[in-house]
Scaffold this motif. Structure first.
Motif, PDB file in Angstrom:
ATOM      1  N   LEU A 288      44.773  -0.807  40.711  1.00 30.18           N
ATOM      2  CA  LEU A 288      44.820   0.655  40.827  1.00 30.18           C
ATOM      3  C   LEU A 288      44.203   1.362  39.628  1.00 30.18           C
ATOM      4  O   LEU A 288      43.992   2.576  39.678  1.00 30.18           O
ATOM      5  CB  LEU A 288      46.274   1.106  41.006  1.00 30.18           C
ATOM      6  N   ARG A 289      43.876   0.625  38.580  1.00 30.64           N
ATOM      7  CA  ARG A 289      43.175   1.241  37.452  1.00 30.64           C
ATOM      8  C   ARG A 289      41.815   1.774  37.876  1.00 30.64           C
ATOM      9  O   ARG A 289      41.298   2.727  37.260  1.00 30.64           O
ATOM     10  CB  ARG A 289      43.029   0.233  36.315  1.00 30.64           C
ATOM     11  N   ARG A 290      41.252   1.199  38.920  1.00 26.63           N
ATOM     12  CA  ARG A 290      39.964   1.686  39.428  1.00 26.63           C
ATOM     13  C   ARG A 290      40.075   3.094  40.010  1.00 26.63           C
ATOM     14  O   ARG A 290      39.067   3.794  40.143  1.00 26.63           O
ATOM     15  CB  ARG A 290      39.443   0.717  40.496  1.00 26.63           C
ATOM     16  N   LEU A 291      41.273   3.516  40.327  1.00 26.62           N
ATOM     17  CA  LEU A 291      41.507   4.888  40.801  1.00 26.62           C
ATOM     18  C   LEU A 291      42.078   5.772  39.693  1.00 26.62           C
ATOM     19  O   LEU A 291      41.778   6.966  39.625  1.00 26.62           O
ATOM     20  CB  LEU A 291      42.473   4.879  41.983  1.00 26.62           C
ATOM     21  N   LEU A 292      42.881   5.190  38.812  1.00 23.98           N
ATOM     22  CA  LEU A 292      43.569   5.985  37.800  1.00 23.98           C
ATOM     23  C   LEU A 292      42.636   6.449  36.676  1.00 23.98           C
ATOM     24  O   LEU A 292      42.806   7.554  36.141  1.00 23.98           O
ATOM     25  CB  LEU A 292      44.725   5.171  37.205  1.00 23.98           C
ATOM     26  N   PHE A 293      41.644   5.643  36.315  1.00 28.68           N
ATOM     27  CA  PHE A 293      40.702   6.056  35.270  1.00 28.68           C
ATOM     28  C   PHE A 293      39.853   7.256  35.698  1.00 28.68           C
ATOM     29  O   PHE A 293      39.754   8.245  34.953  1.00 28.68           O
ATOM     30  CB  PHE A 293      39.800   4.886  34.862  1.00 28.68           C
ATOM     31  N   PRO A 294      39.225   7.232  36.885  1.00 29.66           N
ATOM     32  CA  PRO A 294      38.464   8.418  37.304  1.00 29.66           C
ATOM     33  C   PRO A 294      39.336   9.664  37.428  1.00 29.66           C
ATOM     34  O   PRO A 294      38.886  10.775  37.122  1.00 29.66           O
ATOM     35  CB  PRO A 294      37.892   8.001  38.665  1.00 29.66           C
ATOM     36  N   ALA A 295      40.582   9.484  37.852  1.00 26.49           N
ATOM     37  CA  ALA A 295      41.481  10.633  37.967  1.00 26.49           C
ATOM     38  C   ALA A 295      41.710  11.283  36.603  1.00 26.49           C
ATOM     39  O   ALA A 295      41.655  12.511  36.458  1.00 26.49           O
ATOM     40  CB  ALA A 295      42.815  10.191  38.579  1.00 26.49           C
ATOM     41  N   ALA A 296      41.958  10.458  35.581  1.00 25.99           N
ATOM     42  CA  ALA A 296      42.163  11.000  34.235  1.00 25.99           C
ATOM     43  C   ALA A 296      40.902  11.675  33.711  1.00 25.99           C
ATOM     44  O   ALA A 296      40.972  12.731  33.061  1.00 25.99           O
ATOM     45  CB  ALA A 296      42.599   9.880  33.286  1.00 25.99           C
ATOM     46  N   ALA A 297      39.745  11.098  33.993  1.00 25.43           N
ATOM     47  CA  ALA A 297      38.483  11.678  33.527  1.00 25.43           C
ATOM     48  C   ALA A 297      38.265  13.068  34.118  1.00 25.43           C
ATOM     49  O   ALA A 297      37.829  14.001  33.417  1.00 25.43           O
ATOM     50  CB  ALA A 297      37.316  10.758  33.888  1.00 25.43           C
ATOM     51  N   LEU A 298      38.569  13.238  35.400  1.00 21.48           N
ATOM     52  CA  LEU A 298      38.426  14.549  36.035  1.00 21.48           C
ATOM     53  C   LEU A 298      39.366  15.575  35.402  1.00 21.48           C
ATOM     54  O   LEU A 298      38.981  16.727  35.162  1.00 21.48           O
ATOM     55  CB  LEU A 298      38.707  14.436  37.538  1.00 21.48           C
ATOM     56  N   ALA A 299      40.591  15.159  35.138  1.00 22.24           N
ATOM     57  CA  ALA A 299      41.561  16.083  34.548  1.00 22.24           C
ATOM     58  C   ALA A 299      41.139  16.522  33.151  1.00 22.24           C
ATOM     59  O   ALA A 299      41.261  17.699  32.792  1.00 22.24           O
ATOM     60  CB  ALA A 299      42.950  15.442  34.522  1.00 22.24           C
ATOM     61  N   VAL A 300      40.647  15.589  32.346  1.00 25.79           N
ATOM     62  CA  VAL A 300      40.170  15.938  31.002  1.00 25.79           C
ATOM     63  C   VAL A 300      39.007  16.919  31.087  1.00 25.79           C
ATOM     64  O   VAL A 300      38.953  17.926  30.349  1.00 25.79           O
ATOM     65  CB  VAL A 300      39.749  14.671  30.232  1.00 25.79           C
ATOM     66  N   ALA A 301      38.059  16.642  31.982  1.00 21.02           N
ATOM     67  CA  ALA A 301      36.897  17.519  32.133  1.00 21.02           C
ATOM     68  C   ALA A 301      37.322  18.935  32.526  1.00 21.02           C
ATOM     69  O   ALA A 301      36.790  19.924  32.008  1.00 21.02           O
ATOM     70  CB  ALA A 301      35.943  16.938  33.174  1.00 21.02           C
ATOM     71  N   GLY A 302      38.284  19.036  33.440  1.00 20.81           N
ATOM     72  CA  GLY A 302      38.748  20.356  33.858  1.00 20.81           C
ATOM     73  C   GLY A 302      39.400  21.134  32.733  1.00 20.81           C
ATOM     74  O   GLY A 302      39.135  22.330  32.551  1.00 20.81           O
ATOM     75  N   CYS A 303      40.251  20.460  31.943  1.00 24.42           N
ATOM     76  CA  CYS A 303      40.917  21.132  30.816  1.00 24.42           C
ATOM     77  C   CYS A 303      39.908  21.628  29.783  1.00 24.42           C
ATOM     78  O   CYS A 303      39.997  22.775  29.305  1.00 24.42           O
ATOM     79  CB  CYS A 303      41.905  20.175  30.153  1.00 24.42           C
ATOM     80  N   LEU A 304      38.956  20.787  29.435  1.00 24.32           N
ATOM     81  CA  LEU A 304      37.971  21.164  28.432  1.00 24.32           C
ATOM     82  C   LEU A 304      37.078  22.302  28.927  1.00 24.32           C
ATOM     83  O   LEU A 304      36.715  23.198  28.153  1.00 24.32           O
ATOM     84  CB  LEU A 304      37.122  19.956  28.047  1.00 24.32           C
ATOM     85  N   ALA A 305      36.745  22.297  30.210  1.00 23.00           N
ATOM     86  CA  ALA A 305      35.908  23.363  30.761  1.00 23.00           C
ATOM     87  C   ALA A 305      36.637  24.710  30.729  1.00 23.00           C
ATOM     88  O   ALA A 305      36.039  25.745  30.416  1.00 23.00           O
ATOM     89  CB  ALA A 305      35.491  23.014  32.188  1.00 23.00           C
ATOM     90  N   ILE A 306      37.926  24.710  31.054  1.00 24.32           N
ATOM     91  CA  ILE A 306      38.705  25.955  31.000  1.00 24.32           C
ATOM     92  C   ILE A 306      38.804  26.464  29.565  1.00 24.32           C
ATOM     93  O   ILE A 306      38.804  27.671  29.314  1.00 24.32           O
ATOM     94  CB  ILE A 306      40.103  25.733  31.610  1.00 24.32           C
ATOM     95  N   TRP A 307      38.847  25.543  28.610  1.00 26.60           N
ATOM     96  CA  TRP A 307      38.916  25.939  27.206  1.00 26.60           C
ATOM     97  C   TRP A 307      37.575  26.502  26.716  1.00 26.60           C
ATOM     98  O   TRP A 307      37.528  27.573  26.110  1.00 26.60           O
ATOM     99  CB  TRP A 307      39.311  24.735  26.355  1.00 26.60           C
ATOM    100  N   ALA A 309      34.634  27.377  28.515  1.00 30.82           N
ATOM    101  CA  ALA A 309      33.953  28.429  29.286  1.00 30.82           C
ATOM    102  C   ALA A 309      34.800  28.818  30.494  1.00 30.82           C
ATOM    103  O   ALA A 309      34.428  28.540  31.637  1.00 30.82           O
ATOM    104  CB  ALA A 309      32.573  27.936  29.724  1.00 30.82           C
ATOM    105  N   PRO A 310      35.938  29.453  30.270  1.00 33.14           N
ATOM    106  CA  PRO A 310      36.878  29.709  31.359  1.00 33.14           C
ATOM    107  C   PRO A 310      36.322  30.539  32.510  1.00 33.14           C
ATOM    108  O   PRO A 310      36.732  30.353  33.660  1.00 33.14           O
ATOM    109  CB  PRO A 310      38.034  30.426  30.659  1.00 33.14           C
ATOM    110  N   GLU A 311      35.399  31.461  32.206  1.00 28.07           N
ATOM    111  CA  GLU A 311      34.912  32.362  33.258  1.00 28.07           C
ATOM    112  C   GLU A 311      33.506  32.031  33.742  1.00 28.07           C
ATOM    113  O   GLU A 311      32.938  32.761  34.542  1.00 28.07           O
ATOM    114  CB  GLU A 311      34.975  33.804  32.767  1.00 28.07           C
ATOM    115  N   THR A 312      32.955  30.916  33.275  1.00 29.22           N
ATOM    116  CA  THR A 312      31.618  30.526  33.736  1.00 29.22           C
ATOM    117  C   THR A 312      31.650  30.070  35.188  1.00 29.22           C
ATOM    118  O   THR A 312      30.847  30.508  36.021  1.00 29.22           O
ATOM    119  CB  THR A 312      31.050  29.406  32.853  1.00 29.22           C
ATOM    120  N   ALA A 313      32.576  29.182  35.509  1.00 30.94           N
ATOM    121  CA  ALA A 313      32.734  28.690  36.892  1.00 30.94           C
ATOM    122  C   ALA A 313      34.204  28.328  37.103  1.00 30.94           C
ATOM    123  O   ALA A 313      34.535  27.157  37.310  1.00 30.94           O
ATOM    124  CB  ALA A 313      31.829  27.490  37.139  1.00 30.94           C
TER     125      ALA A 313
END
Length: 407
Positions: A288-307, A309-313
């Motif tokens: 299940l690490r093959r699913l859990l690693f991509p999930a964490a990567a998406l969450a990190v990317a979302g947090c950093l993007a909101i920090w 450039a919150p209003e860009t997209a």
């Protein structure tokens, strides 16, 4: 266990008991209950500034309205197995739905902080017991090769309910004339869950699970249990902090409450997709690490993007974040089934994992509220959440498929 295997012909089951309903009926009842597991939480953030203003609460105290149910989910998770031992797991879920109904309905009278917090606490107890026992019931009534599908279905319902609550709370407050009426209106879904579960309770009583053990001790000395609990603690901290402070972040940026609530709904709605797809894929993946690693990567990317450039997209950012969080949690629910040898062991593993993880996670919204009070803004929150999610990814490294199962 296939439902067909649990019949009145089994020597452990008295002959006068009715046979179990078809699997699809049991799954539908489970979905109706699961739809209530997040509405008490996600209905609050779009109205957080109005509630804080009317009741004179600080950001930290207002954040406690989402912290309290999460804390209940931790504190009462271990008691769920004891309650299930005395009432039967299915009947315990029915009682839990009754608590959720009463707690949500009491919010109509939340003109003072005490009433609002007490109602939230009662609803949180119901959510805690029901949420803890659902993985156990999946392992009890459905065959192993369908565990991912059924888990995905109730994740779909849980996150769908969360998305609706986030999207409609502000419009309902305007329509009903008060935030109290909006928060209490989600008792309707709790009533539906209660009525859907009641007929299932009559048939699937405790004697339909032959050889059911007592509640037993939580697996405190089991390394696998600690690993799962640590992972869930980090994931839940990130999820509940994001649920609480995502709409207020954009209200501070000048958005109106309704639109910020829709953004929160997009966050929860994207989890509907990944929450269904993640468990479905888990039926076909050994590691299940093959699913859990991509999930964490998406969450990190979302947090950093909101920090950054919150209003860009913003809609893209919250969908990316939601996809990661939804997959991370839904696949973790599969771990609670896969890393246990029996339904009772799954219940004990879930109880311990939820006690630790939700106990830790309950600090999240409150701590992020304190960060807001100290710094004067919510941008630092998203940097901290990105760091927590990176730590979550580090824990995933150790979650091998051959870990020793909880017995």
């Amino acid at each position: 266990m296939d439902p067909a295997d649990v019949t009145s012909e089994s020597p452990e089951v008295p002959r006068f008991l009715k046979p179990l309903p078809p699997a699809w009926v049991m799954a539908a009842a489970l979905v109706a209950v699961a739809a209530n597991l997040r509405t008490a939480i996600t209905s609050v953030p779009p109205l957080l500034d109005a509630i804080a203003g009317d009741l004179g609460l600080s950001h930290a105290a207002a954040g406690a309205l989402t912290t309290l149910p999460v804390l209940c989910m931790g504190l009462f998770a271990p008691l769920a197995s004891t309650i299930a031992h005395h009432l039967g797991a299915v009947a315990a879920v029915l009682a839990a739905m009754g608590c959720a109904l009463v707690g949500l309905l009491s919010r109509w009278f939340g003109d003072d902080a005490l009433t609002l917090y007490v109602g939230t606490f009662v609803a949180g107890v119901g959510i805690a017991v029901a949420g803890t026992l659902l993985p156990r019931l999946v392992k009890t009534f459905f065959p192993p090769h369908r565990a991912g599908l059924v888990t995905g279905l109730y994740m779909f319902a849980m996150m769908g309910g969360a998305a609706l609550a986030s999207a409609l709370s502000a419009p309902l407050a305007e329509r009903l004339g008060s935030w109290q009426g909006s928060l209490a209106s989600w008792s309707v879904i709790a009533l539906v869950g209660l009525l859907a579960w009641a007929p299932f309770t009559v048939r699937a009583n405790p004697h339909h699970t032959p050889g059911e053990e007592g509640p037993g001790r939580l697996p405190w000395r089991h390394p696998t249990a600690w690993l799962v609990a640590g992972y869930l603690g980090l994931q839940s901290w990130g999820f509940y902090s994001a649920v609480t402070w995502l709409p207020p972040t954009y209200v501070e940026l000048g958005w109106d409450r309704a639109t910020a609530g829709y953004l929160g709904a997009a966050f929860s709605g994207s989890q509907v997709v990944s929450g269904l797809v993640g468990p479905l894929l888990s039926d076909r993946v050994d590691d299940l690490r093959r699913l859990l690693f991509p999930a964490a990567a998406l969450a990190v990317a979302g947090c950093l993007a909101i920090w950054v450039a919150p209003e860009t997209a913003p809609w893209t950012w919250v969908i990316v974040l939601g996809l990661g969080q939804g997959a991370a949690f839904s696949v973790a629910l599969v771990l609670l089934v896969r890393y246990a040898r029996t339904p009772e062991a799954s219940g004990r593993l879930t109880g311990m994992a939820f006690l630790i993880s939700y106990g830790v996670a309950s600090v999240g919204p409150l701590a992020m509220g304190l960060v807001r009070d100290v710094t004067g803004g919510l941008a630092p929150v998203w940097v901290l959440l990105a760091g927590i999610t990176l730590t979550q990814a580090a824990v995933v490294i150790r979650m091998r498929p051959d870990l020793r199962r909880v017995t």
